[in-house]
Design a protein around this motif. Structure first.
Motif, PDB file in Angstrom:
ATOM      1  N   ASP A  37      -6.388   7.459   0.131  1.00 23.71           N
ATOM      2  CA  ASP A  37      -5.741   6.365   0.858  1.00 23.71           C
ATOM      3  C   ASP A  37      -6.871   5.474   1.380  1.00 23.71           C
ATOM      4  O   ASP A  37      -7.463   5.746   2.429  1.00 23.71           O
ATOM      5  CB  ASP A  37      -4.877   6.898   1.997  1.00 23.71           C
ATOM      6  CG  ASP A  37      -4.152   5.777   2.753  1.00 23.71           C
ATOM      7  OD1 ASP A  37      -4.578   4.610   2.623  1.00 23.71           O
ATOM      8  OD2 ASP A  37      -3.186   6.071   3.475  1.00 23.71           O
TER       9      ASP A  37
ATOM     10  N   GLN B 220      -7.519   1.131   4.383  1.00 28.57           N
ATOM     11  CA  GLN B 220      -8.320   0.524   5.451  1.00 28.57           C
ATOM     12  C   GLN B 220      -9.786   0.376   5.066  1.00 28.57           C
ATOM     13  O   GLN B 220     -10.598  -0.004   5.903  1.00 28.57           O
ATOM     14  CB  GLN B 220      -8.218   1.394   6.718  1.00 28.57           C
ATOM     15  CG  GLN B 220      -6.784   1.572   7.190  1.00 28.57           C
ATOM     16  CD  GLN B 220      -6.677   2.267   8.536  1.00 28.57           C
ATOM     17  OE1 GLN B 220      -7.665   2.712   9.105  1.00 28.57           O
ATOM     18  NE2 GLN B 220      -5.451   2.367   9.047  1.00 28.57           N
TER      19      GLN B 220
ATOM     20  N   SER C 129      -4.189  -1.480   0.306  1.00 33.10           N
ATOM     21  CA  SER C 129      -3.158  -2.387   0.786  1.00 33.10           C
ATOM     22  C   SER C 129      -3.776  -3.756   1.023  1.00 33.10           C
ATOM     23  O   SER C 129      -4.918  -3.857   1.467  1.00 33.10           O
ATOM     24  CB  SER C 129      -2.599  -1.858   2.110  1.00 33.10           C
ATOM     25  OG  SER C 129      -1.894  -2.877   2.803  1.00 33.10           O
TER      26      SER C 129
ATOM     27  N   LYS D 280      -5.401  -6.377   6.758  1.00 34.62           N
ATOM     28  CA  LYS D 280      -6.376  -5.462   6.141  1.00 34.62           C
ATOM     29  C   LYS D 280      -7.644  -6.240   5.771  1.00 34.62           C
ATOM     30  O   LYS D 280      -7.647  -7.468   5.777  1.00 34.62           O
ATOM     31  CB  LYS D 280      -5.771  -4.798   4.897  1.00 34.62           C
ATOM     32  CG  LYS D 280      -4.500  -4.007   5.177  1.00 34.62           C
ATOM     33  CD  LYS D 280      -4.775  -2.626   5.772  1.00 34.62           C
ATOM     34  CE  LYS D 280      -3.593  -2.121   6.549  1.00 34.62           C
ATOM     35  NZ  LYS D 280      -2.899  -0.978   6.037  1.00 34.62           N
TER      36      LYS D 280
ATOM     37  N   GLY E 149       0.803  -1.220   0.000  1.00 38.60           N
ATOM     38  CA  GLY E 149       0.000   0.000   0.000  1.00 38.60           C
ATOM     39  C   GLY E 149       0.839   1.274   0.000  1.00 38.60           C
ATOM     40  O   GLY E 149       0.458   2.278  -0.592  1.00 38.60           O
ATOM     41  N   THR E 150       1.982   1.218   0.658  1.00 42.88           N
ATOM     42  CA  THR E 150       2.861   2.388   0.689  1.00 42.88           C
ATOM     43  C   THR E 150       3.394   2.686  -0.707  1.00 42.88           C
ATOM     44  O   THR E 150       3.419   3.843  -1.146  1.00 42.88           O
ATOM     45  CB  THR E 150       4.028   2.155   1.675  1.00 42.88           C
ATOM     46  OG1 THR E 150       3.486   1.737   2.931  1.00 42.88           O
ATOM     47  CG2 THR E 150       4.844   3.412   1.880  1.00 42.88           C
TER      48      THR E 150
HETATM   49  C1  LIG Z   1      -1.777  -0.178   5.914  1.00 40.58           C
HETATM   50  C2  LIG Z   1      -1.820   1.233   5.529  1.00 40.58           C
HETATM   51  C3  LIG Z   1      -0.925   1.765   4.598  1.00 40.58           C
HETATM   52  C4  LIG Z   1       0.253   1.032   4.039  1.00 40.58           C
HETATM   53  O1  LIG Z   1       0.023  -0.227   3.544  1.00 40.58           O
HETATM   54  P1  LIG Z   1       1.256  -1.278   3.438  1.00 40.58           P
HETATM   55  O2  LIG Z   1       0.688  -2.320   2.527  1.00 40.58           O
HETATM   56  O3  LIG Z   1       1.523  -1.765   4.812  1.00 40.58           O
HETATM   57  O4  LIG Z   1       2.401  -0.570   2.837  1.00 40.58           O
HETATM   58  C5  LIG Z   1      -1.082   3.095   4.238  1.00 40.58           C
HETATM   59  N1  LIG Z   1      -2.048   3.852   4.758  1.00 40.58           N
HETATM   60  C6  LIG Z   1      -2.910   3.376   5.672  1.00 40.58           C
HETATM   61  C7  LIG Z   1      -3.963   4.286   6.207  1.00 40.58           C
HETATM   62  C8  LIG Z   1      -2.831   2.066   6.090  1.00 40.58           C
HETATM   63  O5  LIG Z   1      -3.677   1.611   7.013  1.00 40.58           O
END
Ligand SMILES: *Cc1c(COP(=O)(O)O)cnc(C)c1O
Length: 374
Positions: A153, A156, A182, A187, A56-57
């Motif tokens: 984003d 979640q 993500s 998740k 997700g990042t």
């Molecule tokens: C989990 C999460 C991310 C990052 O996801 P990863 O797959 O761990 O890199 C970014 N933003 C939010 C709000 C998240 O909960």
């Protein structure tokens, strides 16, 4: 906090078959399993393009890269969120402009966004925190008026639905110019390792995103821009394909656990149950209480000693994090986020909470709150 084992056991045959098929195919990277999953997720979300990536990042970083922003451009994000949201802004040499959140929904404050816009503002990154959408109608309106990009984003909030005043209902991640999610194991749609995806309805952005995620390359070994290497691997895609058909049922299970919690806590003077946003469904990535008149940390410790896990998401807002110290911000600037970081407590939330567990958790929470408030 999450029970991934029971969930796996319920769908073991499909998962194991999917993994074995990838191994048999030896198509471990960029295989048909990834493309198939992307198409299934397009059908599910209604997004015109789903581009799977490594996590997700990465999705957030690639989204901002795809918008062609320049050093010093300002990107507005909430100060009450997981660090990844602002991290990618900082890493790209863009300027994070953090704003406060609403006390009730804990999502980015629309008024605060309005006040934070300057001539250098180029994008807004709203976070659909804990599983319900930020106020996207207002955010898209502000973006339109000020010629800004919106990157959601939705890490979640996969599966959350937002209804606009004209009656259109869209899914989290498909309302802005780009959406990010993500597939981290915990998740709402989690794989068995790392994974993520970008959503967009824009053909040109989709092509640009694909190129960036693949070393800035469209024609093999011709690199038109500096990119990254970020891909979902085929085994994770096969796992996600086996889980996606269950996502709606998983969401309903989370919602009914949340309803159980709500009933147990609604009348307690020390507990504020999660507010529901007006236009969004809530997919309860987290079930997060706000405690009042009682020490949150004492409650958490007591719960832990009774084998009830409880977590603080998030104990320190971005503007108070060491790595993000900035002369523009100081303690007291974002009172809602600061207050929330002191009083939030998230309870176990997953797809396999049974009545007995919910009863145990709620009884203990109520007892501990009573003890700690004396
Ligand atoms: C989990 C999460 C991310 C990052 O996801 P990863 O797959 O761990 O890199 C970014 N933003 C939010 C709000 C998240 O909960």
């Amino acid at each position: 906090m999450v029970d991934l084992r029971t969930q796996y056991e319920q769908i073991k045959t499909d998962i194991d078959r999917g993994i074995q098929a990838v191994i048999d195919s030896t198509s471990f990277v960029k295989g048909p399993a990834v493309e198939q999953f992307a198409h299934s997720l397009e059908a599910y979300t209604g997004a015109r393009h789903v581009i799977p990536v490594g996590n997700g990042t990465d999705a957030l970083q690639i989204a901002l890269m795809a918008l062609g922003l320049k050093r010093g451009d300002e990107v507005i994000t909430p100060t009450f969120t997981f660090i990844a949201t602002a991290e990618v802004v900082a890493l790209l040499g863009l300027t994070p402009v953090v704003v406060d959140v609403d006390w009730d929904t804990m999502n980015i404050s629309v008024d605060a966004i309005r006040r934070a816009i300057t001539p250098r503002t180029k994008a807004i990154v709203p976070v659909h925190l804990f599983g319900q959408c930020a106020d996207m109608e207002a955010i898209m309106q502000i973006a339109k008026e000020n010629n800004l990009y919106v990157v959601e984003d939705a890490c979640q909030a996969i599966g959350a639905r937002y209804t606009f005043s004209d009656g259109r209902t869209l899914q989290a991640g498909t309302m802005g110019h780009i959406g990010c999610t993500s597939f981290f194991p915990s998740k709402n749609l989690g794989c068995y390792g790392d994974g993520g995806a970008l959503f967009t309805n824009d053909d040109e952005l989709a092509a640009h995103i694909k190129a960036i995620a693949n070393h800035g390359m469209v024609v093999r070994y011709h690199h038109d821009e500096v990119g990254v290497n970020s891909r979902l691997d085929s085994i994770q895609a096969a796992i996600l394909s086996a889980k996606l058909p269950h996502l709606d049922e998983y969401t309903r299970t989370r919602q009914s656990a949340a309803a159980y919690y709500d009933r147990a806590f609604a009348d307690n003077e020390h507990i504020l149950i999660p507010s529901r946003a007006e236009r969004s469904t809530h997919v309860f990535h987290q079930y997060t209480l706000r405690l009042q008149g009682v020490s949150r940390d004492a409650v958490r410790e007591q719960l832990q000693s009774r084998s009830v896990p409880a977590m603080v998401y998030y104990p320190i807002p971005l503007h108070l994090q060491k790595a993000y110290q900035d002369e523009r911000y100081k303690q007291g600037d974002f009172p809602m986020a600061e207050r929330l970081s002191e009083c939030v407590l998230s309870l176990p939330m997953h797809t396999c909470l049974d009545e007995e567990q919910l009863k145990y958790i709620t009884a203990n929470v109520l007892e501990v709150i009573e003890l700690c408030s004396r």
